[in-house]
Structures are given as structure tokens and as C-alpha cells.
Design a protein around this motif. Sequence first.
Motif, PDB file in Angstrom:
ATOM      1  N   PHE A 112      51.007  10.242  21.049  1.00 27.32           N
ATOM      2  CA  PHE A 112      49.936  10.851  21.939  1.00 27.32           C
ATOM      3  C   PHE A 112      49.406  12.470  21.398  1.00 27.32           C
ATOM      4  O   PHE A 112      50.326  12.988  20.754  1.00 27.32           O
ATOM      5  CB  PHE A 112      50.320  11.063  23.248  1.00 27.32           C
ATOM      6  N   LEU A 113      48.178  12.661  21.512  1.00 30.63           N
ATOM      7  CA  LEU A 113      47.724  14.164  21.703  1.00 30.63           C
ATOM      8  C   LEU A 113      48.116  14.834  23.067  1.00 30.63           C
ATOM      9  O   LEU A 113      47.375  13.938  23.995  1.00 30.63           O
ATOM     10  CB  LEU A 113      46.360  14.261  21.064  1.00 30.63           C
ATOM     11  N   GLY A 125      37.338  11.785  23.626  1.00 30.38           N
ATOM     12  CA  GLY A 125      36.789  10.383  23.687  1.00 30.38           C
ATOM     13  C   GLY A 125      37.269   9.762  22.594  1.00 30.38           C
ATOM     14  O   GLY A 125      37.322   8.310  22.752  1.00 30.38           O
ATOM     15  N   ASN A 126      37.553  10.252  21.610  1.00 28.23           N
ATOM     16  CA  ASN A 126      38.075   9.449  20.377  1.00 28.23           C
ATOM     17  C   ASN A 126      38.716  10.484  19.516  1.00 28.23           C
ATOM     18  O   ASN A 126      38.828  11.780  19.787  1.00 28.23           O
ATOM     19  CB  ASN A 126      36.757   8.998  19.532  1.00 28.23           C
ATOM     20  N   ARG A 131      38.867  17.632  16.404  1.00 28.53           N
ATOM     21  CA  ARG A 131      38.442  18.592  15.572  1.00 28.53           C
ATOM     22  C   ARG A 131      37.977  19.736  16.152  1.00 28.53           C
ATOM     23  O   ARG A 131      37.744  21.002  15.442  1.00 28.53           O
ATOM     24  CB  ARG A 131      37.576  17.950  14.590  1.00 28.53           C
ATOM     25  N   ARG A 132      37.446  19.587  17.342  1.00 23.58           N
ATOM     26  CA  ARG A 132      37.130  20.740  18.406  1.00 23.58           C
ATOM     27  C   ARG A 132      38.149  21.704  18.665  1.00 23.58           C
ATOM     28  O   ARG A 132      37.982  22.731  19.262  1.00 23.58           O
ATOM     29  CB  ARG A 132      36.292  20.212  19.526  1.00 23.58           C
ATOM     30  N   TYR A 133      39.378  21.308  18.312  1.00 26.95           N
ATOM     31  CA  TYR A 133      40.644  21.865  19.072  1.00 26.95           C
ATOM     32  C   TYR A 133      41.719  22.456  18.031  1.00 26.95           C
ATOM     33  O   TYR A 133      41.532  21.850  16.799  1.00 26.95           O
ATOM     34  CB  TYR A 133      41.335  21.065  20.075  1.00 26.95           C
ATOM     35  N   ALA A 202      46.555  13.553  26.308  1.00 23.09           N
ATOM     36  CA  ALA A 202      44.950  13.635  26.236  1.00 23.09           C
ATOM     37  C   ALA A 202      44.206  12.360  25.427  1.00 23.09           C
ATOM     38  O   ALA A 202      43.048  12.314  25.651  1.00 23.09           O
ATOM     39  CB  ALA A 202      44.741  14.861  25.381  1.00 23.09           C
ATOM     40  N   TYR A 203      45.173  11.922  24.537  1.00 24.71           N
ATOM     41  CA  TYR A 203      44.551  10.541  23.771  1.00 24.71           C
ATOM     42  C   TYR A 203      45.726   9.993  23.067  1.00 24.71           C
ATOM     43  O   TYR A 203      46.568  10.587  22.402  1.00 24.71           O
ATOM     44  CB  TYR A 203      43.555  11.198  22.933  1.00 24.71           C
TER      45      TYR A 203
END
Length: 250
Positions: A112-113, A125-126, A131-133, A202-203
Amino acid sequence: MVIPGTLIRPLLAALGACWALSAAAADINAYTEDLPPLSHVENDRVKGYAAEALRLVAAEAGLSLEIEVQPWLRAYATVRKTPDALLFAIVRTPERETQFQWVGPIGPRRVFLYRLSARRDIRLGNAADARRYRVGALAGSAAFSRLAALDPRREGLDAGQDDAANLNKLLLDRVDLVAMLDWAMRWHLDKLKLPPRTAAPAYLLDGGGQYWFALNPDTPPQRVFRLQKALNRVAADGRLRLLRRRYLGD
């Protein structure tokens, strides 16, 4: 007693040969990383689910075994160039398929992330949204490779030496997310005496993989077959499941 200088070099060479012979005496020289609860050193012994599973399989196959813990990238390189060497626990991927001979699988793998539970602002969401973090991942791992493929410039990707270091970065807000095996996250939080809710998934980055034993490609095929048959037996009679339950709780 003073040893003449002319005898020191032959003596050292002889000692080196003895040490090399001792190291090669085992049927299988296995290498792993410090990745609890799969493998870790405790009281000078390599413990963990994957380590004990390998001991169980080797004993069932009638093969002697030596296990050494090294940093992952070094262990990987060592097994690639050493006949009869074994690497564990490793995910079998298309990129690695021809690099080793395979025995397994020995258990499922879910990466998981994770975010801190308090960081409700983080939403994925995917996988590409990562990449935003700022993301921490174990150097050389399959998870790191996947994240690097999503972010070729690696501007937000932080390579950690182990899961403990990555979790520490998350707790100190040095990264926003960490990629970690679910078993490992539970183990490390418990070791730090932190509640399981400290970090939240988170994902699901990778939920379809399995852990395997990987042998150097020059290992005799009959030895690989012998190990696979032994693994099949301990899986069929329930011994592997009991071992996983003891270490991993599932």
C-alpha cells in the motif's frame, strides 16, 4: 612465538581458503534483507516468516542451509553471480523472470501507499496521483521501480534503505506517503508501540504479487525441482500455513 614474515602470506592464504570452504560447505547459501516480519536478525539469528519457511523447505528437501542478511541491492547482486545461491523473499516479475530460477510461491504480497491518518488532505484515485506527493519507497524494490516508472524524473521519490527509515520519514513529515507491505507496516508500528491507526492505506499499489525464493540461474535444475517438491509438501500438509499464521497473523 614470532612468525617469520615469509610465512605470514601463505598462512593468511590458507586461513582464507578454510573460511571460503566453510562458507561453501552448505548446499544452499541464502541471502536476504532486513525486512521484518519476513526476515530480520534477532539475537544473532535470522528470523521471520520467510526465513523460517526457507529453513522448513530446505530441511524437508534434505539440504543444508546458511542464511546471511545483506542490504537488498548487494544481496541481489551476490545471488546473480554466485552459483547455488538463493535470494528471498522476492517478487516474481516479468523483468526478473530470466534472471533466476524460481521456487514458490510462499505467500501473498500487498503493498500500500500509506499516509498518516491525520493527513486527510491526501487523496489518491490512482497510482499516478502519487506524483503530486513526496513518496518514500525501499531502494531496489519492485514498488520503487513502479513508482519510478510513473515519475521518471523522480523529483518526489525518496529511496530509503529499509522500511524503518521510510516509516520514520513519514512520522517526521519528511515524506507524504510511504510504499510498504501491509505486514511490515503492522510490525513496525507495533515495534514503536504506536497504534495501528497511526498510518492509513491511501492506495493499494500492488495486490497481485506473490513472494518467491529465487536461485542463481546456474543452479542445477534438479536442486530447484527438489526444493519445489519440498515446498509443495509443506504447503499441502498445512505446515506453511501454520508458520505464516504464527508470524503474520493470517
